[in-house]
Design a protein around this motif. Structure first.
Motif, mmCIF file in Angstrom:
data_model
loop_
_atom_site.group_PDB
_atom_site.id
_atom_site.type_symbol
_atom_site.label_atom_id
_atom_site.label_comp_id
_atom_site.label_asym_id
_atom_site.label_seq_id
_atom_site.Cartn_x
_atom_site.Cartn_y
_atom_site.Cartn_z
ATOM 1 N N GLU A 97 0.830 -1.199 0.000
ATOM 2 C CA GLU A 97 0.000 0.000 0.000
ATOM 3 C C GLU A 97 0.871 1.259 0.000
ATOM 4 O O GLU A 97 0.587 2.217 -0.720
ATOM 5 C CB GLU A 97 -0.919 -0.026 1.229
ATOM 6 C CG GLU A 97 -1.985 1.038 1.183
ATOM 7 C CD GLU A 97 -3.109 0.778 2.174
ATOM 8 O OE1 GLU A 97 -2.809 0.364 3.314
ATOM 9 O OE2 GLU A 97 -4.278 0.991 1.810
ATOM 10 N N LEU A 98 1.950 1.228 0.772
ATOM 11 C CA LEU A 98 2.853 2.385 0.819
ATOM 12 C C LEU A 98 3.528 2.593 -0.537
ATOM 13 O O LEU A 98 3.736 3.727 -0.975
ATOM 14 C CB LEU A 98 3.901 2.193 1.926
ATOM 15 C CG LEU A 98 3.345 2.239 3.357
ATOM 16 C CD1 LEU A 98 4.412 1.784 4.355
ATOM 17 C CD2 LEU A 98 2.850 3.640 3.722
ATOM 18 N N GLU A 101 2.214 1.792 -3.474
ATOM 19 C CA GLU A 101 1.183 2.360 -4.368
ATOM 20 C C GLU A 101 0.998 3.854 -4.092
ATOM 21 O O GLU A 101 0.900 4.671 -5.013
ATOM 22 C CB GLU A 101 -0.147 1.615 -4.172
ATOM 23 C CG GLU A 101 -1.216 2.051 -5.161
ATOM 24 C CD GLU A 101 -2.624 1.554 -4.800
ATOM 25 O OE1 GLU A 101 -3.572 1.963 -5.472
ATOM 26 O OE2 GLU A 101 -2.786 0.771 -3.831
ATOM 27 N N MET A 102 0.978 4.199 -2.803
ATOM 28 C CA MET A 102 0.815 5.608 -2.438
ATOM 29 C C MET A 102 2.001 6.437 -2.921
ATOM 30 O O MET A 102 1.835 7.520 -3.491
ATOM 31 C CB MET A 102 0.661 5.727 -0.913
ATOM 32 C CG MET A 102 -0.666 5.183 -0.405
ATOM 33 S SD MET A 102 -0.729 4.999 1.407
ATOM 34 C CE MET A 102 -0.713 6.718 1.908
ATOM 35 N N GLY A 149 1.770 7.110 -6.596
ATOM 36 C CA GLY A 149 0.804 8.177 -6.894
ATOM 37 C C GLY A 149 1.437 9.547 -6.658
ATOM 38 O O GLY A 149 1.260 10.468 -7.458
ATOM 39 N N LEU A 150 2.190 9.657 -5.586
ATOM 40 C CA LEU A 150 2.831 10.943 -5.274
ATOM 41 C C LEU A 150 3.922 11.272 -6.282
ATOM 42 O O LEU A 150 4.131 12.438 -6.632
ATOM 43 C CB LEU A 150 3.380 10.914 -3.842
ATOM 44 C CG LEU A 150 2.278 10.824 -2.771
ATOM 45 C CD1 LEU A 150 2.869 10.457 -1.411
ATOM 46 C CD2 LEU A 150 1.496 12.125 -2.666
ATOM 47 N N GLN A 205 3.771 10.381 -9.401
ATOM 48 C CA GLN A 205 3.023 10.847 -10.565
ATOM 49 C C GLN A 205 2.593 12.297 -10.361
ATOM 50 O O GLN A 205 2.602 13.094 -11.286
ATOM 51 C CB GLN A 205 1.831 9.928 -10.829
ATOM 52 C CG GLN A 205 2.308 8.614 -11.429
ATOM 53 C CD GLN A 205 1.270 7.503 -11.448
ATOM 54 O OE1 GLN A 205 1.569 6.374 -11.076
ATOM 55 N NE2 GLN A 205 0.066 7.814 -11.863
ATOM 56 N N CYS A 206 2.224 12.606 -9.129
ATOM 57 C CA CYS A 206 1.862 13.987 -8.793
ATOM 58 C C CYS A 206 3.040 14.930 -9.028
ATOM 59 O O CYS A 206 2.863 16.064 -9.435
ATOM 60 C CB CYS A 206 1.396 14.037 -7.344
ATOM 61 S SG CYS A 206 0.872 15.654 -6.794
ATOM 62 N N GLY A 265 5.184 14.469 -11.325
ATOM 63 C CA GLY A 265 5.392 14.531 -12.770
ATOM 64 C C GLY A 265 6.593 13.752 -13.266
ATOM 65 O O GLY A 265 7.120 14.050 -14.336
ATOM 66 N N ALA A 292 5.070 6.942 -19.619
ATOM 67 C CA ALA A 292 4.136 5.969 -20.192
ATOM 68 C C ALA A 292 4.630 4.539 -19.985
ATOM 69 O O ALA A 292 3.847 3.633 -19.680
ATOM 70 C CB ALA A 292 3.927 6.256 -21.674
ATOM 71 N N GLU A 312 3.949 3.303 -16.577
ATOM 72 C CA GLU A 312 2.524 2.987 -16.432
ATOM 73 C C GLU A 312 2.212 1.619 -17.044
ATOM 74 O O GLU A 312 1.366 0.880 -16.542
ATOM 75 C CB GLU A 312 1.647 4.055 -17.104
ATOM 76 C CG GLU A 312 1.992 5.490 -16.756
ATOM 77 C CD GLU A 312 1.605 5.896 -15.344
ATOM 78 O OE1 GLU A 312 0.651 5.307 -14.815
ATOM 79 O OE2 GLU A 312 2.269 6.767 -14.771
ATOM 80 N N THR A 313 2.906 1.306 -18.128
ATOM 81 C CA THR A 313 2.699 -0.010 -18.750
ATOM 82 C C THR A 313 3.071 -1.118 -17.772
ATOM 83 O O THR A 313 2.339 -2.100 -17.618
ATOM 84 C CB THR A 313 3.553 -0.136 -20.032
ATOM 85 O OG1 THR A 313 3.178 0.910 -20.922
ATOM 86 C CG2 THR A 313 3.341 -1.478 -20.707
ATOM 87 N N ARG A 366 0.406 -1.270 -14.966
ATOM 88 C CA ARG A 366 -0.836 -1.906 -15.421
ATOM 89 C C ARG A 366 -0.679 -3.416 -15.504
ATOM 90 O O ARG A 366 -1.572 -4.177 -15.145
ATOM 91 C CB ARG A 366 -1.205 -1.387 -16.810
ATOM 92 C CG ARG A 366 -2.007 -0.120 -16.800
ATOM 93 C CD ARG A 366 -2.113 0.388 -18.217
ATOM 94 N NE ARG A 366 -2.621 -0.663 -19.086
ATOM 95 C CZ ARG A 366 -3.884 -0.764 -19.467
ATOM 96 N NH1 ARG A 366 -4.752 0.125 -19.077
ATOM 97 N NH2 ARG A 366 -4.283 -1.745 -20.242
ATOM 98 N N LEU A 371 -0.474 -4.898 -12.037
ATOM 99 C CA LEU A 371 -1.763 -4.736 -11.356
ATOM 100 C C LEU A 371 -2.732 -5.863 -11.743
ATOM 101 O O LEU A 371 -3.545 -6.307 -10.930
ATOM 102 C CB LEU A 371 -2.374 -3.374 -11.715
ATOM 103 C CG LEU A 371 -3.557 -2.911 -10.866
ATOM 104 C CD1 LEU A 371 -3.124 -2.684 -9.420
ATOM 105 C CD2 LEU A 371 -4.160 -1.625 -11.431
#
Lengths: 387, 387
Positions: free
Chosen positions: B298-299, B301-302, B305-306, B308-309, B311, B315, B318-319, B322, B325
């Motif tokens: 979980e940490l 994943e968090m 996300g940060l 990605q925030c 920047g 891509a 992300e591949t 995905r 996941l």
């Protein structure tokens, strides 16, 4: 005698989920509307039924007004200009009226909307026979506020023919309500939303009623005067969401990681505030429209990262993000996440060719693409039905 | 006379980028190593050259020691147990020695590593002829600390045959340095890193030297005693990164959105701290290993996300996200982002079948997959070369 009302859908520009934990969020109306036409039969029609036609779904429901009067005798006795909540007892009676209509199994989700219709109609118009026709440019249940737009347009149409509001019925073009009438429309629409959603936030009906944009935090709503219409590509992934489960998931993560999540919600709060400042800044100022759009794109990207940090994204949302990123366009999910809709800002100077290409590519994935301007008008009415 | 040294690569478990802005970060060693063998010729070999063989690339460089002495006369005069920095003047002389070797154009990135080799070699061993052979399990330039592992293994091998450290040369198995010798290895390796990177943080060589995990914040490093080895799938996207540009991008975003980004960095700080607490918690405690792994997932994943925030995703990252996941595995980028490597936690109870499937799917995208245990040993040496 006919009146038509239209009310817009909404998008959440920033702050979904975090708003549940005290952050600011920003919502905007979109120029995709739900239309409600209300027509009273002329006496020679000899029609004493109340009809509800959902044109997009080719569904029609019909009740003899005598049947409604029989099942809901107490409603008209409370007929008043003050919006009232539907009691649990009345709700049960309405449910019986809805059940008589044999809604197809696949459309059973419409039942609460039909209930809201019966409640609002009888509260505002009593037991008069009429035909109500609904059409919509909004996909249902995808987070674009279709139910609120329905409640608002319906309330607007019903109130237009009531003594509660004052409108110039000779005007055969779309026109707006006065400020106090809008308040009444909004309150009735909220009662409709309560029947449909149980515990609505009031955001969707407020945006649909007043249009433009609103900032909301801890239950208090502030209407914003946007000086900057944004053009959005809205991609409906068509993946169904379980909003309650998503909201609960964020709360559970917050219990597990209170410090980190508190900072995440604060970051979202800053983003929402910054966004509303940009949107409200006077049109000709230090920043060009392109610079403002670039800032908004960056804030959208940041908000999306924070939503991923909260765990409410979904593989299908990532697919949309990846696709739009190829065209250097910024996107974020809007609403509950876990599917639903994704927003992509279409900058003012973006060529139509790029819009066509990205839309074609998203549609080839099976998504529905809508293009909408944000921050436009709220509910409007038009008498005579010719507009 | 031969000695072999091996030194591990590293991953950043949490906090990359945010660490530049004052947040805590956590790095761990991985059991993928760079190996350096150092052999002095016997007099009858009649070989008076210094050779550097990069086996993985089938490259060999060779200098007559007389040539090195001629170009770098001042180095051995400063031969000392104290690690010293390479002056700009000496750097130029070394560059001349490297240029004579005609490194293939496509491998020109190796030039600084060869320079670091010449500096460390002559500083520690002077003008002795020798053959140094390098092999590595680490992909180069992908953020796994391959250059630090090279510097550490090289320093370890060179110091093993110096008067500066005391080792039992009769032991023909992998063995560790004493604490003060490790400090010396780390300092020399840092000087090598300076030649390769300009301004290294010191994190990579410290993890490679000491192994295990370290927590670092604002330039101060704390060694952690991990009670929890983690198994990681490391996916090398092979997309080249521009670390400087990525770091600058985050700084620019921070200038544009100081409030939001400050909260983002604080969120990362909380995540790093929570992660290091979990990792250091005594093995048999309230939480089972599976519960701990779920928290770490979980940490991760968090943190992703940060990132990605901020920047810094891409891509291609992300591949990978995905893909993993789909198998319900949590991933995050590691290091600079913008390509590079992605970490995926492989929980203890995960079946080998799933590992095989996800690896096959990632490899079919053209990625390189490595599986590594984290938090293992640091630099080790082995005399006689038979280990």
């Amino acid at each position: 005698m006919e009146v038509r009302a239209r009310a817009p859908g909404k998008i959440i520009l920033a702050g979904e989920h975090a708003v549940v934990h005290g952050s600011t969020a920003v919502a905007a109306s979109i120029d995709l509307c739900t239309y409600v036409s209300l027509r009273f039969p002329i006496p020679s029609d000899n029609d004493d039924s109340l009809k509800l036609q959902l044109k997009d779904m080719s569904l029609e429901f019909s009740w003899p007004v005598s049947r409604i009067k029989e099942v809901l005798p107490e409603v008209v006795s409370s007929l008043s200009p003050t919006p009232t909540s539907c009691s649990i007892e009345t709700m049960k009676s309405i449910a019986a009226l809805v059940e008589e209509q044999n809604i197809p199994e696949a459309k059973i989700g419409l039942a609460t909307g039909v209930s809201a219709f019966l409640w609002l109609y009888t509260c505002i118009q009593g037991y008069k026979p009429a035909t109500v026709v609904v059409t919509s440019e909004l996909p249902l249940g995808s987070g674009l506020g279709s139910s609120a737009a329905f409640s608002v347009a319906l309330s607007g149409a019903l109130l237009a023919f009531s003594d509660s509001v004052s409108l110039d019925m000779s005007r055969q073009e779309w026109s707006v309500f006065g400020e106090s009438d809008l308040e009444l429309v909004n309150k009735w629409a909220f009662e409709g939303e309560r029947i449909i959603h149980g515990k609505p936030s009031g955001i969707d009906n407020t945006v649909s009623t007043y249009g433009n944009m609103i900032k909301f935090r801890s239950g208090s709503l502030t209407r914003l005067k946007s000086n900057m219409p944004l053009r959005m590509l809205i991609t409906n992934t068509k993946v169904g969401r379980n909003t309650k489960a998503l909201v609960a998931g964020v709360s559970e993560r917050t219990l597990r990681h209170p410090d980190a999540m508190s900072f995440v919600f604060n970051a979202v709060d800053s983003i929402s505030k910054e966004l509303s400042t940009i949107i409200q800044s006077p049109a000709p100022d230090d920043l060009s429209i392109t610079e403002k759009e670039e800032k908004i794109e960056e804030l959208m990207e940041m908000n999306q990262g924070l939503l991923q940090c909260m765990g409410v994204s979904h593989a299908v949302i990532e697919t949309v993000l990846r696709t739009t990123l190829k065209y250097k366009l910024a996107s974020k999910l809007t609403g509950a996440g876990g599917g639903g809709c994704v927003l992509t800002l279409l900058p003012t100077l973006l060529s139509g060719t790029v819009v066509d290409k990205v839309t074609a590519e998203l549609e080839s994935c099976g998504f529905q693409c809508l293009i909408a301007a944000t921050g436009g008008k709220g509910v409007e009415v038009c008498f005579g039905g010719s507009a």
